[in-house]
Design a protein around this motif. Sequence first.
Motif, mmCIF file in Angstrom:
data_model
loop_
_atom_site.group_PDB
_atom_site.id
_atom_site.type_symbol
_atom_site.label_atom_id
_atom_site.label_comp_id
_atom_site.label_asym_id
_atom_site.label_seq_id
_atom_site.Cartn_x
_atom_site.Cartn_y
_atom_site.Cartn_z
ATOM 1 N N LYS A 13 -24.869 -77.078 7.113
ATOM 2 C CA LYS A 13 -24.296 -76.096 8.033
ATOM 3 C C LYS A 13 -23.068 -75.384 7.462
ATOM 4 N N ASP A 14 -22.194 -76.112 6.758
ATOM 5 C CA ASP A 14 -21.010 -75.478 6.175
ATOM 6 C C ASP A 14 -21.393 -74.475 5.088
ATOM 7 N N GLU A 15 -22.338 -74.846 4.249
ATOM 8 C CA GLU A 15 -22.816 -73.923 3.203
ATOM 9 C C GLU A 15 -23.429 -72.680 3.832
ATOM 10 N N LEU A 16 -24.267 -72.888 4.844
ATOM 11 C CA LEU A 16 -24.947 -71.766 5.479
ATOM 12 C C LEU A 16 -23.976 -70.860 6.225
ATOM 13 N N PRO B 33 -33.560 -75.784 13.035
ATOM 14 C CA PRO B 33 -33.782 -76.768 11.980
ATOM 15 C C PRO B 33 -34.077 -76.148 10.609
ATOM 16 N N LEU B 34 -34.529 -74.880 10.616
ATOM 17 C CA LEU B 34 -34.846 -74.200 9.367
ATOM 18 C C LEU B 34 -34.236 -72.808 9.341
ATOM 19 N N VAL B 35 -33.945 -72.342 8.137
ATOM 20 C CA VAL B 35 -33.561 -70.961 7.902
ATOM 21 C C VAL B 35 -34.445 -70.477 6.758
ATOM 22 N N ILE B 36 -34.958 -69.263 6.901
ATOM 23 C CA ILE B 36 -35.809 -68.697 5.854
ATOM 24 C C ILE B 36 -35.136 -67.449 5.299
ATOM 25 N N CYS B 37 -35.094 -67.374 3.975
ATOM 26 C CA CYS B 37 -34.564 -66.200 3.276
ATOM 27 C C CYS B 37 -35.737 -65.481 2.625
ATOM 28 N N ALA B 38 -35.893 -64.210 2.933
ATOM 29 C CA ALA B 38 -36.901 -63.371 2.286
ATOM 30 C C ALA B 38 -36.206 -62.610 1.158
ATOM 31 N N ALA C 18 -24.444 -61.525 0.653
ATOM 32 C CA ALA C 18 -25.466 -61.654 -0.393
ATOM 33 C C ALA C 18 -24.996 -62.540 -1.547
ATOM 34 N N GLU C 19 -23.742 -62.432 -1.927
ATOM 35 C CA GLU C 19 -23.244 -63.263 -3.040
ATOM 36 C C GLU C 19 -23.202 -64.734 -2.648
ATOM 37 N N ALA C 20 -22.777 -65.014 -1.424
ATOM 38 C CA ALA C 20 -22.787 -66.397 -0.948
ATOM 39 C C ALA C 20 -24.218 -66.919 -0.884
ATOM 40 N N ALA C 21 -25.160 -66.076 -0.449
ATOM 41 C CA ALA C 21 -26.568 -66.483 -0.405
ATOM 42 C C ALA C 21 -27.061 -66.838 -1.804
ATOM 43 N N ARG C 22 -26.703 -66.024 -2.787
ATOM 44 C CA ARG C 22 -27.100 -66.304 -4.178
ATOM 45 C C ARG C 22 -26.571 -67.664 -4.640
ATOM 46 N N GLU C 23 -25.311 -67.918 -4.334
ATOM 47 C CA GLU C 23 -24.688 -69.177 -4.765
ATOM 48 C C GLU C 23 -25.275 -70.384 -4.038
ATOM 49 N N VAL C 24 -25.335 -70.302 -2.720
ATOM 50 C CA VAL C 24 -25.784 -71.433 -1.906
ATOM 51 C C VAL C 24 -27.249 -71.766 -2.191
ATOM 52 N N LEU C 25 -28.080 -70.734 -2.323
ATOM 53 C CA LEU C 25 -29.519 -70.950 -2.512
ATOM 54 C C LEU C 25 -29.944 -70.909 -3.983
ATOM 55 N N LYS C 26 -28.977 -70.710 -4.869
ATOM 56 C CA LYS C 26 -29.252 -70.673 -6.310
ATOM 57 C C LYS C 26 -30.348 -69.654 -6.643
ATOM 58 N N ILE C 27 -30.125 -68.430 -6.181
ATOM 59 C CA ILE C 27 -31.082 -67.343 -6.375
ATOM 60 C C ILE C 27 -30.788 -66.660 -7.706
ATOM 61 N N PRO C 28 -31.795 -66.525 -8.566
ATOM 62 C CA PRO C 28 -31.572 -65.883 -9.870
ATOM 63 C C PRO C 28 -31.249 -64.393 -9.739
ATOM 64 N N ASP C 29 -30.637 -63.825 -10.765
ATOM 65 C CA ASP C 29 -30.188 -62.429 -10.752
ATOM 66 C C ASP C 29 -31.311 -61.429 -10.491
ATOM 67 N N GLU C 30 -32.508 -61.701 -10.991
ATOM 68 C CA GLU C 30 -33.616 -60.743 -10.852
ATOM 69 C C GLU C 30 -34.270 -60.780 -9.463
ATOM 70 N N VAL C 31 -33.782 -61.647 -8.595
ATOM 71 C CA VAL C 31 -34.295 -61.781 -7.238
ATOM 72 C C VAL C 31 -33.169 -61.427 -6.268
ATOM 73 N N GLU C 32 -33.473 -60.567 -5.289
ATOM 74 C CA GLU C 32 -32.444 -60.119 -4.343
ATOM 75 C C GLU C 32 -32.673 -60.713 -2.958
ATOM 76 N N PRO C 33 -31.699 -61.467 -2.431
ATOM 77 C CA PRO C 33 -31.831 -61.911 -1.044
ATOM 78 C C PRO C 33 -31.737 -60.694 -0.125
ATOM 79 N N LEU C 34 -32.773 -60.487 0.699
ATOM 80 C CA LEU C 34 -32.838 -59.261 1.488
ATOM 81 C C LEU C 34 -32.703 -59.512 2.989
ATOM 82 N N LEU C 35 -33.316 -60.580 3.488
ATOM 83 C CA LEU C 35 -33.339 -60.852 4.925
ATOM 84 C C LEU C 35 -33.310 -62.349 5.179
ATOM 85 N N PHE C 36 -32.780 -62.718 6.329
ATOM 86 C CA PHE C 36 -32.785 -64.115 6.767
ATOM 87 C C PHE C 36 -33.319 -64.188 8.187
#
Length: 169
Positions: free
Chosen positions: A56-59, A72-77, A124-142
């Motif tokens: 919860k703190d990370e999210l 119970p779940l969060v989905i990132c597209a 978006a930057e926090a999403a990249r860090e928390v979810l370990k999203i690579p540079d070539e992938v863009e978090p767009l929606l949750f």
Amino acid sequence: MEFEDLIKERHSVRSYQSRPVEDEKLEKVLDAARLAPTAANKQPFRLIVVKTEGRKDELKRVYHADWFSLAPLVICACAVKSESWTRRDGRNYVDVDTAIAMDHLILAATNLGLGTCWIAAFDAEAAREVLKIPDEVEPLLFTPLGYPADETGTKTRKDLDELVRYQQW
């Protein structure tokens, strides 16, 4: 549920029960996204499913509202631009394709009695860090995903005549 009833029933849920989402239901909503139409059938999106328990703190770094991680779940597209179709004039359709997939997921969730809330106003930057999203992938929606703890609200929408223009043939 009839489709017309489904689209009327779907609403943004901001209060969730702690009840877990069954694996079968999760698979159905994810499969609905997989089956969504995309330009040239490229499917240039990825879905990240996050269990919120203990995170919860990370999210909260990703999206500030307390209710975001109550489900119970969060989905990132995520969008993968390098895999998407581009029109001759240079217009890339990765955002559209990812949005269609998320919309299919959200409608499938509603059909199964689950709640969601379309979220684009996240860090978006926090999403990249928390979810370990690579540079070539863009978090767009949750969206959170879980059983609603609230009642359906009244939807306010513009009249069709404010949104549609008929072209004379």
